[in-house]
Structure formats: structure tokens, C-alpha cells
Scaffold this active site. Structure first.
Site, short mmCIF file in Angstrom:
data_model
loop_
_atom_site.label_atom_id
_atom_site.label_comp_id
_atom_site.label_asym_id
_atom_site.label_seq_id
_atom_site.Cartn_x
_atom_site.Cartn_y
_atom_site.Cartn_z
N ASN A 114 13.70 -31.28 -13.64
CA ASN A 114 14.12 -31.15 -15.03
C ASN A 114 14.74 -29.80 -15.38
OD1 ASN A 114 13.02 -33.73 -15.51
ND2 ASN A 114 10.99 -32.80 -15.67
N ASP A 143 6.95 -24.24 -7.50
CA ASP A 143 7.31 -25.40 -8.31
C ASP A 143 8.48 -26.18 -7.69
OD1 ASP A 143 8.58 -26.35 -11.51
OD2 ASP A 143 6.95 -27.24 -10.34
O1 LIG Z 1 7.08 -29.24 -12.28
C1 LIG Z 1 6.51 -28.69 -13.26
O2 LIG Z 1 5.42 -28.09 -13.17
C2 LIG Z 1 7.17 -28.79 -14.53
C3 LIG Z 1 7.72 -29.95 -15.04
C4 LIG Z 1 7.44 -31.29 -14.62
C5 LIG Z 1 6.21 -31.73 -14.22
O3 LIG Z 1 5.21 -30.92 -14.04
C6 LIG Z 1 5.95 -33.17 -13.97
O4 LIG Z 1 6.84 -34.02 -14.15
O5 LIG Z 1 4.81 -33.47 -13.60
C7 LIG Z 1 8.59 -29.81 -16.22
O6 LIG Z 1 8.40 -28.82 -16.99
O7 LIG Z 1 9.47 -30.67 -16.41
#
Ligand SMILES: O=C(O)/C=C(\C=C(/O)C(=O)O)C(=O)O
Length: 305
Positions: free
Chosen positions: A262, A257
Site C-alpha cells: 500500500n 515491513d
Molecule cells: O504492512 C504494514 O504493517 C502496514 C500496512 C498493511 C498491513 O499491515 C496489512 O495489510 O496487514 C499498511 O499500512 O497498509
């Protein structure tokens, strides 16, 4: 850097440790992102957060540092349905990266074909309210039916509390489904409690449903508690991830990841995240399935032995 002052988010960890856990040959980081660089690939106006830039060069340097062979680059919501940064990372990977895109119903067949040729093999439907606004289910079903023609799958990101209301939509999807981060279970609840039992029932009753057992740092309530002196052990996540790996060993994936958007209270060292893997996949056979056989079957089926 000063970036965190502007948005409150943390930059990704510079100088990750080298894992103690030796990844199997051909291991795939099956969930990671590239962000921008914003000057070249602007962030989407509708985004709900602005990340720090995180380039393909840094992603692939991390891949080599950790000992992975390949990546699956997943479109993140900060780029909306503008997949250029992700596609650029694929075309500069020497065939060692596949992608998951975000598309709207206006996407053309030519655009899908061009993404397929670059290495895209799926679309992502995000239901996490802090990340996206609502997309009508009929639009998503229409997209899922269209991309099935290219053999693509659907990656879904949702919070466990929302699974009941999303159940009928998910079980109507005509493709392979890959759940991000086990559907974000509340790990302060018992692993055999009703909430996680519903997720396990989802996988039991639907053999087309896979799950990533990634992101302990997002799910953990206890935090990177030491376990036998190890940092990043996230002990409260282990029972949940082990349960999914051991009950569905041929339908699980793992990813760093990176660059961890965030996160507010701590930024994981990616080397220590890799060292978390043996806690959730406890035998070499399970590690081979999780890290090599499963992602190769889904993303590089043409190379299957
Ligand atoms: O990167 C992840 O999988 C989790 C997050 C964000 C996203 O997936 C995204 O913005 O697409 C999160 O929980 O903030």
C-alpha cells in the site's frame, strides 16, 4: 511491473542496496510479510487490497542480503484469517522465523496448537479502517484470553487518532502487547505534543506494552529527505522513534515491513531503511537491544543466553 497499473500500488524494490550499517550478529527483522504466491495461497475475498506476490524465498534472500539472521513474519490483512502462506514460510525457515497470525473466534485449540508448533507466537488485531472492517471487541477479548494459554502476545495496528477510544480495550488485554509502527503518529505534530504524549503515557503506564519503531516511509511527511547526503533519512520521523527507543530500550522492535504493501508515492530501498536504524538507535547498546535482545526475548525465549 504492469501490476502497479492494475491496483495502483507499487511493487517492492528490486535490487536493494547493501546497507552501510553493519547489523549486529543475530539481528531479527521483526516485522515483514509474505504474500501468496496467489496461485498457491489465494488472497482473502474480504481483502481491501491485492498485493503483488512476495514469496518466502524472496523474503529470506532479502534477510541474507541485508545481514539479518531471523524474521518475524506477520499476517497481513490481504490474507485475512487464512494463515497458510505465513505458516508455510515458518516451516521452511529452518527455525529462523516466528509468526504472528490473524484468527477469528471460531479458531480451534488444535489449530492454535498446530500454529504454535510451526512457530506462531502471537495474534494481530488491526484497527486501521482502510485495511479491515470492524471486529467486535468481545470477540477480540475472547481471542486474547484464549491465546494467552499458549503464552502468545497481541500485536495491534491502529492510527494515533483512534488511541483514545481504543484505550480501555487495549489496557484490558491480558497479554504482552506489541504496537505496530508506534501507533502511526502524525509526525507533523510536535514530538512533545498531546497526541504522541498519549502514546508515551500508554507505554509508561503499561510495562506490558512494546512498540515497533519501524515504517518511517509510511509516517514521514517530508519523505526520504537527504540527511548529511543520505537518502531515506525521513528526518521528521527521527525524533519520534528516538524518543521511544531511548525511553523504553527493552521494549522496542524493528522490521523492514517488506514487501511494503500500500505505498503509493515511493518504494523504499530496504538497504537504505536499514541505514536509518543508527539515526533512531544511536549507540551499539541500543542497537543490540532493538535488533537482538528484545526480539529474542519475545520470540525465542527458549534460546535466551
Ligand atoms: O504492512 C504494514 O504493517 C502496514 C500496512 C498493511 C498491513 O499491515 C496489512 O495489510 O496487514 C499498511 O499500512 O497498509
Amino acid at each position: 511491473g504492469d501490476f502497479t497499473k492494475t491496483t495502483g500500488w507499487m511493487d517492492w524494490y528490486t535490487g536493494p542496496s547493501r546497507p552501510a550499517f553493519q547489523l549486529p550478529a543475530g539481528a531479527v527483522d521483526a516485522h515483514c510479510h509474505v504474500f501468496g504466491p496467489g496461485a498457491e495461497f489465494p488472497y482473502a475475498p474480504e481483502r481491501k487490497y491485492t498485493p503483488c506476490d512476495a514469496s518466502k524465498h524472496e523474503l529470506y534472500a532479502l534477510r541474507d542480503h541485508l545481514g539479518f539472521a531471523r524474521n518475524v513474519v506477520v499476517q497481513a490483512t490481504c490474507h485475512g484469517a487464512d494463515n497458510r502462506a505465513m505458516v508455510d514460510a515458518l516451516v521452511h525457515s529452518g527455525g529462523k522465523a516466528r509468526g504472528v497470525a490473524t484468527v477469528r473466534r471460531s479458531v480451534t485449540d488444535d489449530e492454535i496448537q498446530a500454529m504454535h508448533d510451526a512457530g506462531v507466537r502471537g495474534v494481530r488485531f488491526n484497527f486501521v479502517k482502510r485495511l479491515v472492517d470492524f471486529t467486535p471487541k468481545d470477540e477480540l477479548l475472547e481471542i486474547a484470553s484464549r491465546i494467552a494459554r499458549w503464552g502468545w502476545h497481541v500485536v495491534i495496528y491502529f492510527e494515533a487518532v483512534d488511541l483514545p477510544e481504543l484505550w480501555d480495550f487495549f489496557t484490558a488485554l491480558p497479554t504482552t502487547i506489541v504496537v505496530d509502527h508506534m501507533g502511526r503518529p502524525d509526525v507533523s505534530q510536535p514530538v512533545d505534543g498531546p497526541e504522541f504524549e498519549l502514546f508515551l503515557k500508554f507505554m509508561r503506564q503499561h510495562p506490558n506494552v512494546w512498540s515497533k519503531v519501524s515504517c518511517p516511509e509510511r509516517l514521514s511527511v517530508t519523505g526520504p529527505k537527504a540527511l548529511d547526503g543520505e537518502r531515506h533519512a525521513y528526518v521528521d520521523v527521527i525524533p519520534f522513534a528516538r524518543r521511544v527507543v531511548e525511553e523504553f530500550p527493552d521494549r522496542v522492535l524493528w522490521g523492514t515491513d517488506w514487501p511494503h504493501p500500500n505505498l503509493k508515492d515511493h518504494m523504499p530501498d530496504d538497504g537504505l531503511l536499514v541505514d536509518f536504524i543508527p539515526h533512531i538507535a544511536t549507540t551499539p547498546e541500543l542497537q543490540q537491544q532493538l535488533l537482538v535482545d528484545n526480539p529474542m526475548r519475545l520470540y525465542w525465549p527458549e534460546e535466551q543466553r
